[in-house]
Design an enzyme around this catalytic site. Structure first.
Site, short mmCIF file in Angstrom:
data_model
loop_
_atom_site.label_atom_id
_atom_site.label_comp_id
_atom_site.label_asym_id
_atom_site.label_seq_id
_atom_site.Cartn_x
_atom_site.Cartn_y
_atom_site.Cartn_z
N GLN A 87 0.85 -1.18 0.00
CA GLN A 87 0.00 0.00 0.00
C GLN A 87 0.89 1.23 0.00
O GLN A 87 1.57 1.51 1.00
CB GLN A 87 -0.84 -0.05 1.28
CG GLN A 87 -2.10 0.70 1.21
CD GLN A 87 -2.79 0.68 2.55
OE1 GLN A 87 -2.17 0.49 3.59
NE2 GLN A 87 -4.08 0.89 2.54
N GLY A 88 0.92 1.96 -1.10
CA GLY A 88 1.79 3.15 -1.21
C GLY A 88 1.00 4.41 -0.92
O GLY A 88 0.57 5.10 -1.86
N GLU A 101 -1.56 10.37 18.45
CA GLU A 101 -1.99 11.78 18.53
C GLU A 101 -3.18 12.00 17.58
O GLU A 101 -4.14 12.69 17.93
CB GLU A 101 -0.84 12.73 18.15
CG GLU A 101 0.29 12.81 19.16
CD GLU A 101 1.24 11.62 19.10
OE1 GLU A 101 1.20 10.87 18.12
OE2 GLU A 101 2.02 11.44 20.06
N SER A 120 5.11 -1.15 3.68
CA SER A 120 5.26 -2.51 4.20
C SER A 120 5.20 -3.50 3.05
O SER A 120 4.39 -3.32 2.11
CB SER A 120 4.13 -2.85 5.19
OG SER A 120 4.14 -1.94 6.25
N GLU A 142 -9.29 -1.24 6.73
CA GLU A 142 -8.09 -1.51 7.54
C GLU A 142 -8.48 -1.59 9.02
O GLU A 142 -8.12 -2.52 9.73
CB GLU A 142 -7.06 -0.40 7.32
CG GLU A 142 -5.82 -0.58 8.20
CD GLU A 142 -4.70 0.40 7.86
OE1 GLU A 142 -4.89 1.26 6.99
OE2 GLU A 142 -3.63 0.28 8.48
N SER A 149 1.80 6.63 2.33
CA SER A 149 2.65 7.63 3.01
C SER A 149 3.84 8.04 2.16
O SER A 149 4.40 7.24 1.41
CB SER A 149 3.16 7.06 4.33
OG SER A 149 2.11 6.56 5.09
C1 LIG Z 1 5.29 -0.41 11.08
C2 LIG Z 1 4.71 0.57 10.13
C3 LIG Z 1 4.18 0.15 8.93
C4 LIG Z 1 3.65 1.07 8.03
N1 LIG Z 1 3.17 0.61 6.84
C5 LIG Z 1 2.73 1.51 5.91
C6 LIG Z 1 2.33 1.06 4.61
O1 LIG Z 1 2.36 -0.14 4.29
N2 LIG Z 1 1.93 1.99 3.71
C7 LIG Z 1 1.88 3.33 4.01
O2 LIG Z 1 1.48 4.11 3.16
N3 LIG Z 1 2.25 3.78 5.24
C8 LIG Z 1 2.68 2.91 6.18
N4 LIG Z 1 3.09 3.36 7.43
C9 LIG Z 1 3.12 4.81 7.67
C10 LIG Z 1 2.15 5.35 8.70
O3 LIG Z 1 0.85 5.33 8.22
C11 LIG Z 1 2.64 6.75 9.04
O4 LIG Z 1 3.89 6.63 9.67
C12 LIG Z 1 1.70 7.48 9.97
O5 LIG Z 1 0.50 7.76 9.33
C13 LIG Z 1 2.33 8.80 10.48
O6 LIG Z 1 2.82 9.56 9.44
P1 LIG Z 1 4.31 10.16 9.47
O7 LIG Z 1 5.24 9.06 9.82
O8 LIG Z 1 4.52 10.89 8.21
O9 LIG Z 1 4.34 11.17 10.68
P2 LIG Z 1 3.83 12.70 10.69
O10 LIG Z 1 2.46 12.78 10.13
O11 LIG Z 1 4.88 13.54 10.08
O12 LIG Z 1 3.76 12.97 12.24
C14 LIG Z 1 4.94 13.22 13.03
C15 LIG Z 1 4.49 13.42 14.47
O13 LIG Z 1 3.60 14.55 14.55
C16 LIG Z 1 2.36 14.18 15.11
N5 LIG Z 1 1.26 14.90 14.43
C17 LIG Z 1 1.08 15.03 13.09
N6 LIG Z 1 -0.03 15.74 12.84
C18 LIG Z 1 -0.57 16.06 14.05
C19 LIG Z 1 -1.73 16.78 14.47
N7 LIG Z 1 -2.57 17.30 13.58
N8 LIG Z 1 -1.97 16.90 15.80
C20 LIG Z 1 -1.12 16.35 16.72
N9 LIG Z 1 0.00 15.67 16.38
C21 LIG Z 1 0.26 15.52 15.08
C22 LIG Z 1 2.24 12.68 14.85
O14 LIG Z 1 1.38 12.05 15.78
C23 LIG Z 1 3.69 12.24 15.02
O15 LIG Z 1 3.99 12.08 16.37
C24 LIG Z 1 3.63 2.46 8.35
C25 LIG Z 1 4.14 2.89 9.58
C26 LIG Z 1 4.70 1.97 10.45
C27 LIG Z 1 5.27 2.46 11.76
#
Ligand SMILES: Cc1cc2nc3c(=O)[nH]c(=O)nc-3n(C[C@H](O)[C@H](O)[C@H](O)COP(=O)(O)OP(=O)(O)OC[C@H]3O[C@@H](n4cnc5c(N)ncnc54)[C@H](O)[C@@H]3O)c2cc1C
Length: 398
Positions: free
Chosen positions: A130-131, A381, A165, A248, A133
């Site tokens: 799933q692409g 969050e 993933s 999901e 992020s």
């Molecule tokens: C094990 C694992 C598997 C994953 N697999 C996939 C996958 O297969 N496909 C895919 O597309 N993605 C995948 N992800 C990605 C996952 O969906 C994202 O990491 C997640 O949605 C958070 O996005 P980010 O990492 O860009 O963090 P950001 O959105 O940049 O957030 C950074 C920090 O800021 C906080 N924050 C952001 N916005 C707010 C707000 N409005 N209010 C308060 N706090 C806030 C967040 O909580 C976090 O602590 C995976 C992640 C993990 C850990």
């Protein structure tokens, strides 16, 4: 509240239990599905397991029968997750295909797309990723920038995804792209079904602190994607995202509940046989308090999930309350894994890399992996924001 099951549901449970008893391989271990990237041997094992589940008629348990699923009701689906966890069966490698992409295709796909992909998702012949992020678009998915340019019969895709993933093993990817730079950000997104063997795709595994490469960076350089692979309508990808995220949450909610119970039971067994300074750990009052709390935690997630299920059974759409079990599970699992490492005392700091044995790293692996729980599938969050705004009715945060 009535927690009993109907005779038909009990029959479903019994049939599944009998099948699992006869078919879960003796070398199975629940952690095998948590780190499918471990080795070629594990990958072959997991592919063979999914095939077996499919041949047994249990893959796509809640998919409609006309698409090759079992047509199970929501309660039967819950029973399926419960029995899978109780039998220590490995999870299914194609979890994203079965839980998210397949059900989304059933809702939004063309007949051609359904015919071409659904049977292969069930059998595991097509592993899906799933692409969604990107490096600067996770919580705020609407800001994604991977670009798809319309070239008549096909799109040309350029950009980068991250955290993808299973991408290393995936045959296909459900990819979100920006097709319209002028539209408001949520309205210029489309969803493509992308063959991972297409020229121009580079997958770079990311190594995490567990030592695994569970997810990947995926780079797209002028990748041609046929128009026939557009899922839904152009620029209307946000609808697809909502459907996928709903599946999901729905598909994984009960899995968390029963996986947590299994961890709890494993930890209880560990506490029963562990000694510290010549005394049983089980007599330590602080450990006793914490394991009692772990039991309460398991019941808490289960009951909250039952509440969400009851809502659905009464014909309501999945509501924002679905964020409660996800948020709780992240906290609860991290707390339980912390406790497990504490119970091991100084040995808790050793990680021999053999995650299937308690003495080799089962708990250490779980401790390290559990850090991801409050990020994956939407951060804690973000879940709190959803609950604050949509359940408690508080104004939007600053
Ligand atoms: C094990 C694992 C598997 C994953 N697999 C996939 C996958 O297969 N496909 C895919 O597309 N993605 C995948 N992800 C990605 C996952 O969906 C994202 O990491 C997640 O949605 C958070 O996005 P980010 O990492 O860009 O963090 P950001 O959105 O940049 O957030 C950074 C920090 O800021 C906080 N924050 C952001 N916005 C707010 C707000 N409005 N209010 C308060 N706090 C806030 C967040 O909580 C976090 O602590 C995976 C992640 C993990 C850990």
């Amino acid at each position: 509240m009535d927690f009993s099951f109907t005779p038909e549901q009990e029959t479903f449970r019994q049939e599944l239990r009998t099948w699992l008893k006869a078919n879960v391989p003796p070398e199975a271990h629940p952690l095998r599905h948590l780190q499918p990237q471990a080795s070629t041997e594990d990958l072959a094992f997991l592919k063979a397991w999914q095939k077996k589940v499919h041949e047994g008629g249990w893959a796509g348990v809640s998919w409609p029968r006309e698409y090759g699923g079992c047509g199970a009701s929501l309660v039967e689906r819950m029973i399926f997750d419960q029995e899978m966890a109780a039998s220590q069966a490995p999870g299914l490698l194609n979890v994203l295909g079965l839980e998210i992409v397949g059900p989304t295709l059933i809702v939004h796909g063309t007949e051609e797309q359904k015919k071409s992909h659904l049977p292969n998702i069930l059998s595991g012949d097509e592993i899906w990723s799933q692409g969604f992020s990107e490096p600067n678009s996770g919580s705020d998915l609407g800001s994604l920038r991977t670009r798809a340019i319309d070239q008549g019969d096909y799109f040309v895709v350029t950009g980068q995804k991250v955290w993808t993933s299973l991408a290393r093993y995936a045959d296909w990817c459900q990819l979100l792209v920006r097709t319209n730079l002028d539209a408001p950000k949520h309205q210029g997104i489309s969803c493509l079904l992308v063959d991972m063997k297409s020229p121009g795709i580079t997958v770079k595994p990311l190594r995490t602190m567990t030592g695994d490469s569970e997810f990947n960076e995926v780079f797209f350089e002028e990748v041609k994607v046929p128009k026939a692979n557009l899922l839904g309508e152009v620029d209307q990808g946000w609808r697809i995202i909502i459907t996928s995220l709903m599946f999901e949450r729905q598909g994984l909610g009960f899995y968390f509940t029963f996986a947590q119970k299994r961890y709890y039971e494993d930890l209880l067994a560990e506490i029963r046989h562990s000694q510290r300074y010549g005394e049983s750990v089980a007599t330590d009052p602080q450990i006793r308090q914490k394991i009692a709390q772990a039991y309460i935690d398991c019941e808490l997630i289960k009951l909250n999930n039952y509440r969400a299920l009851t809502r659905l059974l009464r014909g309501n759409p999945p509501g924002p309350e679905g964020s409660i079990p996800k948020l709780q599970w992240a906290d609860i699992n991290q707390r339980l894994q912390d406790l497990a490492v504490e119970v091991q005392g100084a040995y808790g700091q050793l990680f021999q890399g053999e995650v299937r044995a308690p003495e080799g790293g089962y708990w250490q692996y779980g401790f390290l992996r559990s850090r991801a729980n409050s990020i994956e599938g939407g951060t804690s969050e973000i879940q709190r924001n959803i609950l604050a705004e949509r359940v408690l009715g508080l104004p939007k945060g600053r």
